[in-house]
Design a protein around this motif. Structure first.
Motif, PDB file in Angstrom:
ATOM      1  N   LEU A  61      -8.553   4.157 -10.860  1.00  0.00           N
ATOM      2  CA  LEU A  61      -8.183   4.606  -9.525  1.00  0.00           C
ATOM      3  C   LEU A  61      -6.827   4.024  -9.156  1.00  0.00           C
ATOM      4  O   LEU A  61      -6.558   2.846  -9.419  1.00  0.00           O
ATOM      5  N   ALA A 106      -4.458   3.626  -5.703  1.00  0.00           N
ATOM      6  CA  ALA A 106      -4.535   3.728  -4.245  1.00  0.00           C
ATOM      7  C   ALA A 106      -3.519   2.767  -3.631  1.00  0.00           C
ATOM      8  O   ALA A 106      -2.906   1.957  -4.342  1.00  0.00           O
ATOM      9  N   SER A 144      -6.230  -1.756  -0.743  1.00  0.00           N
ATOM     10  CA  SER A 144      -7.266  -0.851  -0.233  1.00  0.00           C
ATOM     11  C   SER A 144      -8.671  -1.273  -0.650  1.00  0.00           C
ATOM     12  O   SER A 144      -9.658  -0.840  -0.071  1.00  0.00           O
ATOM     13  N   LEU A 182      -0.692  11.784  -2.725  1.00  0.00           N
ATOM     14  CA  LEU A 182      -1.085  10.383  -2.578  1.00  0.00           C
ATOM     15  C   LEU A 182       0.015   9.617  -1.847  1.00  0.00           C
ATOM     16  O   LEU A 182      -0.250   8.857  -0.913  1.00  0.00           O
ATOM     17  N   ALA A 226      -6.818   8.278  -2.815  1.00  0.00           N
ATOM     18  CA  ALA A 226      -6.617   7.711  -4.149  1.00  0.00           C
ATOM     19  C   ALA A 226      -6.568   8.832  -5.170  1.00  0.00           C
ATOM     20  O   ALA A 226      -6.937   9.973  -4.889  1.00  0.00           O
ATOM     21  N   PHE A 264       1.750   1.290  -4.156  1.00  0.00           N
ATOM     22  CA  PHE A 264       0.435   1.625  -4.717  1.00  0.00           C
ATOM     23  C   PHE A 264       0.154   0.775  -5.950  1.00  0.00           C
ATOM     24  O   PHE A 264       1.057   0.157  -6.515  1.00  0.00           O
TER      25      PHE A 264
END
Length: 261
Positions: A114, A116, A120, A170, A177, A198
């Motif tokens: 993932l 993100a 997060s 994103l 995500a 990110f």
């Protein structure tokens, strides 16, 4: 008369030789939206690990490489329609795909992850992703995993034509995500200006059922000859050290094993 016959024979042999050389071409299908495996420069040139690997395979096999750009979600139908000879585009080996194509020996095995906003605290579980919107690229094993494991369980999975489109949404905050190949995320997004805020979140994922057992080159079921040529060439570039040189050019970790970045 004999001299004439010899001249004719020599001309025929030369013609057959030229035909043989002309036919020694491997046409690879590729979707250039998965850096560092394949992408395009501003000038429109194909670059990336898969591109260099394909060119090395062709050199080892004394063949000429040709590249055919194709959208990833239709790349297997295009292969079976004989629009090209093989798929070299970060394709994971899965049981569903094995029913449609043959695969070469494994060329690399990289986990999925993932990506993100930093901080997060998301993880690749239903509990962590409930109420979130996760972007995936169409036709990828990550799309299959996200839909199989999360969709319908409180997680919204949105498919995009390619990973570049996912990354754009994103970065703009339209999704929470993306679930993607770790190397593609690291090189193609996190190291860019748009990806500065990110990072990888949660644990990396290696799941043979959905994500396959490594990436390989896909060929038509009836093309055993080309499969043998490619596997022999792959063995040759491993033995000569060419593979290892290409690996170091693009990655900071061993992509031929199940190592994590």
């Amino acid at each position: 008369m004999k001299k004439y016959n010899l001249m004719v024979l020599a001309a025929l042999l030369g013609s057959f030789s030229a035909m043989s050389q002309a036919e020694t071409v491997i046409r690879f299908g590729v979707d250039p939206s998965f850096p560092p495996f394949e992408s395009k420069t501003p000038e429109g040139n194909l670059v990336g690990f898969d591109i260099d690997l394909g060119n090395a395979i062709c050199k080892q096999a004394n063949a000429k490489c040709e590249w055919v750009e194709t959208a990833y979600d239709s790349i297997i139908p295009a292969l079976n329609a004989k629009k090209f000879d093989a798929v070299l585009s970060a394709m994971a080996i899965t049981e569903k795909r094995k029913a449609q194509v043959n695969f070469s020996n494994v060329i690399y095995n990289i986990p999925s992850v993932l990506v993100a906003p930093k901080g997060s605290h998301l993880d690749a579980t239903v509990e962590s992703l409930k109420g979130k919107v996760i972007g995936v690229a169409q036709g990828t094993t990550q799309e299959a995993y996200a839909k199989g494991m999360w969709q319908g369980k409180g997680v919204q999975v949105v498919s995009y034509p390619n990973q570049d489109a996912v990354n754009q949404d994103l970065a703009s905050g339209r999704i929470d995500a993306t679930f993607t190949n770790a190397a593609t995320a690291e090189i193609g997004f996190l190291k860019t200006k748009a990806g500065a805020d990110f990072g990888f979140v949660g644990k990396t994922v290696l799941d043979p059922q959905y994500l396959g057992g490594g990436a390989a080159i896909a060929l038509r079921k009836d093309d055993q000859a080309q499969l043998q040529v490619i596997n022999t060439a792959l063995a040759g570039i491993h033995a000569s050290g060419v593979y290892q040189l290409l690996e170091k050019k693009y990655f900071t970790f061993d992509v031929f094993k199940n190592n994590k970045p």
